[in-house]
Write an enzyme that holds these catalytic residues in place. Sequence first.
Site, PDB file in Angstrom:
ATOM      1  N   LYS A  70      12.560  72.503  31.918  1.00  0.00           N
ATOM      2  CA  LYS A  70      13.585  73.537  32.046  1.00  0.00           C
ATOM      3  C   LYS A  70      14.564  73.166  33.160  1.00  0.00           C
ATOM      4  O   LYS A  70      14.158  72.677  34.212  1.00  0.00           O
ATOM      5  CB  LYS A  70      12.841  74.825  32.402  1.00  0.00           C
ATOM      6  CG  LYS A  70      13.650  76.035  32.702  1.00  0.00           C
ATOM      7  CD  LYS A  70      12.696  77.201  32.972  1.00  0.00           C
ATOM      8  CE  LYS A  70      12.653  77.560  34.463  1.00  0.00           C
ATOM      9  NZ  LYS A  70      13.722  78.458  34.899  1.00  0.00           N
TER      10      LYS A  70
ATOM     11  N   LYS B 236       4.287  77.248  41.270  1.00  0.00           N
ATOM     12  CA  LYS B 236       5.034  77.138  42.521  1.00  0.00           C
ATOM     13  C   LYS B 236       4.119  76.859  43.702  1.00  0.00           C
ATOM     14  O   LYS B 236       4.459  76.083  44.586  1.00  0.00           O
ATOM     15  CB  LYS B 236       5.846  78.414  42.774  1.00  0.00           C
ATOM     16  CG  LYS B 236       7.068  78.538  41.867  1.00  0.00           C
ATOM     17  CD  LYS B 236       7.960  79.696  42.268  1.00  0.00           C
ATOM     18  CE  LYS B 236       9.192  79.752  41.355  1.00  0.00           C
ATOM     19  NZ  LYS B 236      10.069  80.898  41.656  1.00  0.00           N
TER      20      LYS B 236
ATOM     21  N   LYS C 200      16.818  75.208  39.561  1.00  0.00           N
ATOM     22  CA  LYS C 200      17.329  74.879  40.887  1.00  0.00           C
ATOM     23  C   LYS C 200      16.276  74.174  41.721  1.00  0.00           C
ATOM     24  O   LYS C 200      16.592  73.462  42.654  1.00  0.00           O
ATOM     25  CB  LYS C 200      17.801  76.133  41.602  1.00  0.00           C
ATOM     26  CG  LYS C 200      16.714  77.179  41.785  1.00  0.00           C
ATOM     27  CD  LYS C 200      17.239  78.371  42.530  1.00  0.00           C
ATOM     28  CE  LYS C 200      16.186  79.458  42.654  1.00  0.00           C
ATOM     29  NZ  LYS C 200      16.106  80.342  41.496  1.00  0.00           N
TER      30      LYS C 200
HETATM   31  P1  ADP Z   1      15.393  78.823  38.457  1.00  0.00           P
HETATM   32  O1  ADP Z   1      14.472  78.567  37.306  1.00  0.00           O
HETATM   33  O2  ADP Z   1      16.459  77.845  38.594  1.00  0.00           O
HETATM   34  O3  ADP Z   1      14.591  79.049  39.718  1.00  0.00           O
HETATM   35  P2  ADP Z   1      15.513  81.636  38.313  1.00  0.00           P
HETATM   36  O4  ADP Z   1      14.045  81.612  38.115  1.00  0.00           O
HETATM   37  O5  ADP Z   1      16.039  82.200  39.585  1.00  0.00           O
HETATM   38  O6  ADP Z   1      16.097  80.188  38.110  1.00  0.00           O
HETATM   39  O7  ADP Z   1      16.133  82.390  37.067  1.00  0.00           O
HETATM   40  C1  ADP Z   1      17.229  83.283  37.091  1.00  0.00           C
HETATM   41  C2  ADP Z   1      17.517  83.694  35.656  1.00  0.00           C
HETATM   42  O8  ADP Z   1      17.993  82.583  34.911  1.00  0.00           O
HETATM   43  C3  ADP Z   1      16.298  84.201  34.908  1.00  0.00           C
HETATM   44  O9  ADP Z   1      16.696  85.204  33.993  1.00  0.00           O
HETATM   45  C4  ADP Z   1      15.813  82.974  34.182  1.00  0.00           C
HETATM   46  O10 ADP Z   1      15.022  83.271  33.074  1.00  0.00           O
HETATM   47  C5  ADP Z   1      17.123  82.316  33.811  1.00  0.00           C
HETATM   48  N1  ADP Z   1      16.966  80.869  33.712  1.00  0.00           N
HETATM   49  C6  ADP Z   1      16.634  80.021  34.710  1.00  0.00           C
HETATM   50  N2  ADP Z   1      16.579  78.763  34.286  1.00  0.00           N
HETATM   51  C7  ADP Z   1      16.894  78.810  32.965  1.00  0.00           C
HETATM   52  C8  ADP Z   1      17.022  77.816  31.949  1.00  0.00           C
HETATM   53  N3  ADP Z   1      16.812  76.533  32.217  1.00  0.00           N
HETATM   54  N4  ADP Z   1      17.358  78.212  30.712  1.00  0.00           N
HETATM   55  C9  ADP Z   1      17.582  79.512  30.428  1.00  0.00           C
HETATM   56  N5  ADP Z   1      17.495  80.488  31.336  1.00  0.00           N
HETATM   57  C10 ADP Z   1      17.141  80.158  32.584  1.00  0.00           C
HETATM   58 NA    NA Z   2      12.368  80.056  38.604  1.00  0.00          NA
END
Ligand code: ADP
Ligand code: NA
Length: 329
Positions: free
Chosen positions: A197, A114, A200
């Site tokens: 992956k 990040k 957002k």
């Molecule tokens: P992002 O990766 O979009 O920033 P977050 O890090 O806020 O999302 O993740 C929130 C939750 O969703 C966590 O438990 C994370 O492991 C899960 N998560 C986020 N993206 C994925 C994905 N592509 N596949 C499975 N789980 C995910």
């Molecule tokens: Na994240």
Amino acid sequence: SRRPRVLSGMQPTNASLHLGNYLGALRQWVALQDDHDAFYCVVDLHAITAGHDPAQLRERTRVTAAQYLAGGVDPERSTLFVQSHVPEHPQLAWVLSCITGFGEASRMTQFKDKSARAGADSTTVGLFTYPILQAADILLYHADQVPVGEDQRQHIELTRDLGGRFNTRFGDTFVLPKAYIPEATAKIYDLQEPTAKMSKSVAGSGLIELLDSPKTIEKRIKSAVTDTGREVVADAQNKPGVTNLITILAAFSGRPVAQIEQDFAGRGYGDLKKEVAAAVLDVVVPFQQRVHELLDDPAELDAVLARGAEKAREVAAPTLATVYERVGF
Ligand code: ADP
Ligand code: NA
């Protein structure tokens, strides 16, 4: 013996959760409520590590809570709350930060990723110490298990290290939690770049947001990147796009992957996309309706969150009191 306790949270950095959040997190949370003592929070303190708009944050925190509820989190059985409503989180984080090595914190790969993306000048100290706040989120509640995606494994390891270190130095205080990562839906990939992956922070047409219009969701699924060849078979190495679609269909329909492969024998990618879109919308359309109902009654939503914060503090406050006493405050 008490039911195993779980704790998890998501940041309200976007208005809408995406498909990865839903399958990788929210749906698991809902299933866990049956035989676990569950704590689910909207981690708004984590959402200010990278610059934000106050009014937007306030709105997104509510919309995120509404999505937890619409997805099936039951505030009668689980403790649903907003992190900033419980002041013990940053209080414990400070104590933990004072037993965290700078080098240890520097090894967090999510921070490296990040901060590399943001550049040194827009990387905050808050982003750097955020895994320590996350450790506090978990340790405050003596959580046994933390349902997270694969990407969070390292942070759970840090949480165990810090909890164990505190216990050794100051006396047994914390339960050391385990990451709970269900294999089948561990990772959902971006529809346009199926080796990355779904996230957002990569806001393109490969992202499926639960609050997007059904039309947009359908369009994005139908224009998902597939692979050369025409057979609908799961092969993560050679067919990441098709494999991702199969994973999504399996998760939404409850059909095993092998069954899906069999059902699509002799049919192509176009049919697969149609079925994926239908399966996703079957869940998403009523989900959206429920979110809007909840947001239309702000007093009730606030009351649910206030009750949740009260329940959370009943656990968090005594934990912090013990910590303060042991540290010498
Ligand atoms: P992002 O990766 O979009 O920033 P977050 O890090 O806020 O999302 O993740 C929130 C939750 O969703 C966590 O438990 C994370 O492991 C899960 N998560 C986020 N993206 C994925 C994905 N592509 N596949 C499975 N789980 C995910
Ligand atoms: Na994240």
